[in-house]
Scaffold this motif. Structure first.
Motif, PDB file in Angstrom:
ATOM      1  N   ASN A  46      39.932  48.829  82.932  1.00  0.00           N
ATOM      2  CA  ASN A  46      41.168  48.122  83.253  1.00  0.00           C
ATOM      3  C   ASN A  46      41.405  48.160  84.766  1.00  0.00           C
ATOM      4  O   ASN A  46      41.869  49.169  85.312  1.00  0.00           O
ATOM      5  CB  ASN A  46      42.331  48.790  82.504  1.00  0.00           C
ATOM      6  CG  ASN A  46      43.632  48.032  82.689  1.00  0.00           C
ATOM      7  OD1 ASN A  46      43.820  47.319  83.694  1.00  0.00           O
ATOM      8  ND2 ASN A  46      44.533  48.181  81.746  1.00  0.00           N
ATOM      9  N   PRO A  47      41.053  47.064  85.461  1.00  0.00           N
ATOM     10  CA  PRO A  47      41.184  47.031  86.914  1.00  0.00           C
ATOM     11  C   PRO A  47      42.577  47.410  87.411  1.00  0.00           C
ATOM     12  O   PRO A  47      42.703  48.062  88.454  1.00  0.00           O
ATOM     13  CB  PRO A  47      40.863  45.564  87.252  1.00  0.00           C
ATOM     14  CG  PRO A  47      39.956  45.129  86.168  1.00  0.00           C
ATOM     15  CD  PRO A  47      40.453  45.828  84.932  1.00  0.00           C
ATOM     16  N   GLU A  48      43.589  47.072  86.660  1.00  0.00           N
ATOM     17  CA  GLU A  48      44.950  47.423  87.107  1.00  0.00           C
ATOM     18  C   GLU A  48      45.159  48.923  87.222  1.00  0.00           C
ATOM     19  O   GLU A  48      45.736  49.417  88.193  1.00  0.00           O
ATOM     20  CB  GLU A  48      45.978  46.879  86.100  1.00  0.00           C
ATOM     21  CG  GLU A  48      46.519  45.520  86.468  1.00  0.00           C
ATOM     22  CD  GLU A  48      47.493  45.023  85.407  1.00  0.00           C
ATOM     23  OE1 GLU A  48      48.510  45.709  85.161  1.00  0.00           O
ATOM     24  OE2 GLU A  48      47.196  43.973  84.792  1.00  0.00           O
ATOM     25  N   VAL A  99      34.479  60.250  74.738  1.00  0.00           N
ATOM     26  CA  VAL A  99      34.877  61.366  73.865  1.00  0.00           C
ATOM     27  C   VAL A  99      35.649  62.402  74.672  1.00  0.00           C
ATOM     28  O   VAL A  99      35.952  63.488  74.176  1.00  0.00           O
ATOM     29  CB  VAL A  99      33.659  62.065  73.208  1.00  0.00           C
ATOM     30  CG1 VAL A  99      32.997  61.150  72.203  1.00  0.00           C
ATOM     31  CG2 VAL A  99      32.655  62.540  74.259  1.00  0.00           C
ATOM     32  N   ILE A 100      35.926  62.070  75.937  1.00  0.00           N
ATOM     33  CA  ILE A 100      36.609  62.993  76.856  1.00  0.00           C
ATOM     34  C   ILE A 100      37.987  62.401  77.164  1.00  0.00           C
ATOM     35  O   ILE A 100      38.075  61.256  77.626  1.00  0.00           O
ATOM     36  CB  ILE A 100      35.777  63.141  78.163  1.00  0.00           C
ATOM     37  CG1 ILE A 100      34.351  63.618  77.840  1.00  0.00           C
ATOM     38  CG2 ILE A 100      36.476  64.067  79.147  1.00  0.00           C
ATOM     39  CD1 ILE A 100      33.411  63.696  79.056  1.00  0.00           C
ATOM     40  N   TYR A 101      39.052  63.178  76.924  1.00  0.00           N
ATOM     41  CA  TYR A 101      40.398  62.624  77.068  1.00  0.00           C
ATOM     42  C   TYR A 101      40.783  62.351  78.514  1.00  0.00           C
ATOM     43  O   TYR A 101      40.466  63.134  79.410  1.00  0.00           O
ATOM     44  CB  TYR A 101      41.441  63.560  76.439  1.00  0.00           C
ATOM     45  CG  TYR A 101      41.280  63.682  74.949  1.00  0.00           C
ATOM     46  CD1 TYR A 101      41.413  62.560  74.136  1.00  0.00           C
ATOM     47  CD2 TYR A 101      40.959  64.888  74.359  1.00  0.00           C
ATOM     48  CE1 TYR A 101      41.245  62.657  72.760  1.00  0.00           C
ATOM     49  CE2 TYR A 101      40.793  64.996  72.980  1.00  0.00           C
ATOM     50  CZ  TYR A 101      40.927  63.877  72.195  1.00  0.00           C
ATOM     51  OH  TYR A 101      40.757  63.973  70.836  1.00  0.00           O
ATOM     52  N   THR A 102      41.448  61.225  78.707  1.00  0.00           N
ATOM     53  CA  THR A 102      41.955  60.819  80.018  1.00  0.00           C
ATOM     54  C   THR A 102      43.396  60.371  79.838  1.00  0.00           C
ATOM     55  O   THR A 102      43.693  59.553  78.967  1.00  0.00           O
ATOM     56  CB  THR A 102      41.135  59.627  80.554  1.00  0.00           C
ATOM     57  OG1 THR A 102      40.923  58.717  79.473  1.00  0.00           O
ATOM     58  CG2 THR A 102      39.806  60.061  81.123  1.00  0.00           C
ATOM     59  N   LYS A 103      44.261  60.899  80.687  1.00  0.00           N
ATOM     60  CA  LYS A 103      45.693  60.692  80.549  1.00  0.00           C
ATOM     61  C   LYS A 103      46.087  59.227  80.707  1.00  0.00           C
ATOM     62  O   LYS A 103      47.029  58.756  80.060  1.00  0.00           O
ATOM     63  CB  LYS A 103      46.400  61.514  81.630  1.00  0.00           C
ATOM     64  CG  LYS A 103      47.780  61.911  81.268  1.00  0.00           C
ATOM     65  CD  LYS A 103      48.285  63.062  82.124  1.00  0.00           C
ATOM     66  CE  LYS A 103      49.594  63.551  81.578  1.00  0.00           C
ATOM     67  NZ  LYS A 103      49.976  64.842  82.097  1.00  0.00           N
ATOM     68  N   ASP A 104      45.381  58.505  81.570  1.00  0.00           N
ATOM     69  CA  ASP A 104      45.787  57.135  81.884  1.00  0.00           C
ATOM     70  C   ASP A 104      44.959  56.067  81.175  1.00  0.00           C
ATOM     71  O   ASP A 104      45.092  54.882  81.466  1.00  0.00           O
ATOM     72  CB  ASP A 104      45.754  56.914  83.409  1.00  0.00           C
ATOM     73  CG  ASP A 104      44.412  57.309  84.027  1.00  0.00           C
ATOM     74  OD1 ASP A 104      43.549  57.836  83.293  1.00  0.00           O
ATOM     75  OD2 ASP A 104      44.223  57.081  85.229  1.00  0.00           O
ATOM     76  N   MET A 105      44.104  56.486  80.274  1.00  0.00           N
ATOM     77  CA  MET A 105      43.276  55.521  79.542  1.00  0.00           C
ATOM     78  C   MET A 105      43.100  55.986  78.094  1.00  0.00           C
ATOM     79  O   MET A 105      43.104  57.187  77.834  1.00  0.00           O
ATOM     80  CB  MET A 105      41.886  55.434  80.186  1.00  0.00           C
ATOM     81  CG  MET A 105      41.914  54.959  81.627  1.00  0.00           C
ATOM     82  SD  MET A 105      40.272  55.021  82.387  1.00  0.00           S
ATOM     83  CE  MET A 105      40.740  54.691  84.099  1.00  0.00           C
ATOM     84  N   PHE A 135      37.370  55.853  86.649  1.00  0.00           N
ATOM     85  CA  PHE A 135      37.110  54.409  86.718  1.00  0.00           C
ATOM     86  C   PHE A 135      37.156  53.699  85.372  1.00  0.00           C
ATOM     87  O   PHE A 135      37.366  52.492  85.307  1.00  0.00           O
ATOM     88  CB  PHE A 135      35.737  54.197  87.366  1.00  0.00           C
ATOM     89  CG  PHE A 135      35.635  52.900  88.116  1.00  0.00           C
ATOM     90  CD1 PHE A 135      36.341  52.711  89.308  1.00  0.00           C
ATOM     91  CD2 PHE A 135      34.852  51.859  87.657  1.00  0.00           C
ATOM     92  CE1 PHE A 135      36.271  51.515  90.009  1.00  0.00           C
ATOM     93  CE2 PHE A 135      34.774  50.655  88.346  1.00  0.00           C
ATOM     94  CZ  PHE A 135      35.481  50.483  89.528  1.00  0.00           C
ATOM     95  N   GLY A 136      36.963  54.434  84.303  1.00  0.00           N
ATOM     96  CA  GLY A 136      36.996  53.799  82.988  1.00  0.00           C
ATOM     97  C   GLY A 136      36.302  54.694  81.992  1.00  0.00           C
ATOM     98  O   GLY A 136      35.811  55.765  82.349  1.00  0.00           O
ATOM     99  N   LYS A 137      36.289  54.240  80.751  1.00  0.00           N
ATOM    100  CA  LYS A 137      35.692  55.029  79.683  1.00  0.00           C
ATOM    101  C   LYS A 137      34.383  54.386  79.262  1.00  0.00           C
ATOM    102  O   LYS A 137      34.339  53.189  78.945  1.00  0.00           O
ATOM    103  CB  LYS A 137      36.645  55.106  78.492  1.00  0.00           C
ATOM    104  CG  LYS A 137      38.013  55.655  78.845  1.00  0.00           C
ATOM    105  CD  LYS A 137      37.992  57.027  79.499  1.00  0.00           C
ATOM    106  CE  LYS A 137      37.701  58.135  78.529  1.00  0.00           C
ATOM    107  NZ  LYS A 137      38.839  58.542  77.717  1.00  0.00           N
TER     108      LYS A 137
END
Lengths: 444, 444
Positions: B49-51, B81-87, B119-121
């Motif tokens: 998500n570029p935004e 499989v690794i959690y990211t707060k913003d994605m 940068f992304g998942k």
């Protein structure tokens, strides 16, 4: 009636709610009243929200009978290092105040799938580590600790606020609070219950623990979590006549207070009277290293576990956590690996020793719960627990004895790894005998 | 210019962004353009998500120079499989479609604290298990697999979409995709980097892995993650003259395809030409059990790991996961414990063998990346990797060789546990020599 509902075991609640004789909502309301009456004294809960509970309760009541699980409506307290989708998880850390990752830990997902009513988040020490205790007090004497780090779980079950609760154990964090609160607890074989969705302290040691007020309730949980032995024991009760117990003082016996030395003798006496054979087991000398090895493992595993929190919020961490994150003790990789490898060698050795007995018995604690002193609110000494944690054996705290101040003191029953069912069968017989020890859990 | 920015290593990017010569936003835009151009072919990303990226990039640009970390603005792909707060974190599972637990895994928290631009998942197989591959294709030949389960991480780095990515390895899920995509990867010593906030398959095996296109970048990451040896190696480059390499075919050598047998000979030749000593190492016979023991551990640890998902959503699970959750193979507790205990015994043994050499060398793969075939999209054979995973040794994939179809084939360099710095120093010298193997990573 409300008082009576709080006294019910999980098995009893599920029977009533599954058949429709008891509405989950009514049951929940009785427990909520109990919590509201008692929390100003006991402080078991880090998060408690009647609205969330009642919403879940009503959803459970709406389920048709054929869809009701074996834990239908049973209230479970969840230690606040275990993620819950519908409640915050705050880890008793200022960093995670009001933090709410919308995630169910694997163990919570399993419980919910079986119909459990997740009741709230119970107090813990910061990240289930640290000596500093949370606000929780012992329900049987509020001037004393409820233990730690699963402080709130032990207290909430011991105070009849919930019949079941989840804890964790890295040193003695499940078994010690069980003894202090006069309840049962099972620390299962390492990794037999998934630890996904929990804060990590030490991967090698951290284990999900289970609290209850009856062995039947632990049996129900073991069934749900597939804690099945390769060779399940007979379904008939164990007779103590012919059973043989190995009493293990271990290298930390000098930590036992007079009250524990006293019940040590009584436990042997009661078992002998019931026809069992008892003998003292001296572990090989190499086991004397367990305290040092356990410390090395915790310190070096904490070094990686707390790295992220230390980088992002060092000023908000307890000094105890920082000590790990900076490897203050300068534990070496070599010491860490030797500790891991030497302990790994001893796991089959201790399995083999334990398999010669109906169960091993060791103290759960050094004595009665200590008096709380500000500002540390020390949660007690885990010396007798940590060896079994890192050896990965299942341990059950059996309450029954009473100390000089009228407070509970438990003993630990231990079996070889993955012998939970066997251990539960033994626990029934032993608990009946230990009941002569004078402790009786009563609703305050 | 935009193409050039994509070619930069993490070390180069950080140098430019920290000094203010390059705005993180501009760098991010170049990479976004690259991803948008290539993703229709490579399909590396499960969430992109570029935004979200640009918002983080601008926040990093707003940081005063003295607050910029060693990874300031460096783009990192994160295995899904690794959690990211913003994605979201979707695990390539229909159960977790669009799931967004709002939690940073410990490893992500560490990276962010050091200034990384998440940068992304990246695509994974379901729960980083299963034979069935995600949509990801090999950037060097889209008819072939990029490997698995860290499919997207390997492909995104190999395709110059990001300089760094996180993977995980339970069997061969970091090292195999590294070989297939022609990039470097480090699978560190087990538990040297925290696995908190990751889906669990096998606690004993799961390890966070690191992808890069240069050894310098792996060095930077190792520094950040405290992967420090007890005795750090000299800071001078290693001379191959006088170095000694142990070539370990292992019991699965029969799986090596002609292309791997061919480079095996060449690798020895190149190292010998550079003045190094090489010898074949035959591991003790007991190591032949590693494949079976590894399987036992995965199956029984998967039995508890997938219990919650199986109870809650059995119909949405891949049959491969269900096989674990119901213990279809009827692995016993005894087999599980024997596997754990026997492997634990061999860890110091293999450390000691490895310490006799500058490094051990073993194949990273059985051959070039397999052709993708629907519907399975098989991600390749992990036979050569899994032993080292469960033995907990650090492994680096060194690209350099080229197979008959022009695709990359790597070799694994292995050191004793917690000798990451030593292994990286060796990797520099070996990589230089292996570069004669004909593979050169080029932007397509």
């Amino acid at each position: 009636m409300s008082q009576d509902l709080c006294k019910l075991s999980a098995v009893e609640v599920a029977k009533l709610t599954r058949s429709g004789q008891l509405k989950v909502e009514d049951y929940a309301k009785a427990l909520i009243a109990r919590v509201e009456g008692r929390d100003p004294v006991v402080h078991a809960w880090a998060y408690f929200n009647p609205e969330v509970i009642l919403k879940s309760a009503r959803a459970l009541d709406a389920l048709p009978k054929e869809k009701r699980g074996p834990l239908h409506g049973v209230a479970v307290g969840v230690k606040d290092v275990i993620y819950t989708k519908d409640m915050p998880t705050q880890q008793y850390s200022p960093i995670y105040k009001d933090d709410h990752p919308q995630l169910d830990a694997a163990v919570v997902l399993s419980l919910r799938s079986m119909g459990a009513l997740i009741f709230g988040k119970t107090h813990t020490t910061e990240f289930a580590t640290c000596q500093k205790g949370p606000p929780t007090c012992n329900p049987h004497d509020p001037s004393r600790t409820a233990g730690g780090s699963s402080s709130g779980s032990g207290a909430a079950v011991g105070d009849f606020q919930v019949p079941l609760a989840l804890g964790t154990q890295t040193g003695g964090s499940t078994i010690r609070p069980a003894s202090y609160n006069g309840v049962y607890a099972l620390k299962p074989t390492w990794n037999a219950i998934s630890r996904e969705g929990l804060k990590v302290y030490s991967l090698t040691c951290d284990t999900v623990g289970l609290y209850s007020r009856s062995i039947e309730d632990l049996e129900l949980l073991c069934e749900i979590f597939n804690l099945v032995d390769d060779n399940p024991p007979p379904s008939t009760p164990l007779s103590l006549a012919g059973a043989k117990f190995g009493f293990v003082k271990t290298h930390v016996w000098s930590k036992a207070e007079p009250s524990v030395i006293d019940i040590w003798g009584k436990a042997k006496e009661f078992l002998t009277e019931a026809g069992a054979e008892v003998e003292e087991v001296e572990l090989p000398k190499v086991f004397d290293n367990m305290t040092t090895w356990h410390r090395n493992i915790l310190h070096m595993e904490g070094y990686s576990s707390f790295h992220g929190d230390y980088l992002s919020s060092p000023e908000q961490l307890d000094p105890w956590v920082i000590k790990h994150a900076v490897n203050e003790g300068k534990t070496t990789r070599k010491e860490h690996l030797e500790s891991l490898d030497e302990i790994a060698k001893l796991r089959p050795v201790v399995d083999s020793i334990a398999s010669k007995y109906t169960a091993l018995i060791t103290p759960s604690v050094t004595g009665e719960p200590p008096i709380l002193e500000e500002p540390l609110r020390f949660t007690g000494d885990a010396s007798f627990n940590l060896m079994w944690t890192v050896l990965h054996l299942p341990v059950i705290n059996i309450p029954g004895f009473k100390g000089p101040n009228g407070l509970p003191i438990g003993l630990s029953l231990i079996a070889p790894r993955y012998h939970e069912q066997d251990l539960l069968r033994t626990s029934h017989a032993v608990a009946e005998t230990f009941a002569k020890g004078g402790w009786k859990l009563q609703q305050g």
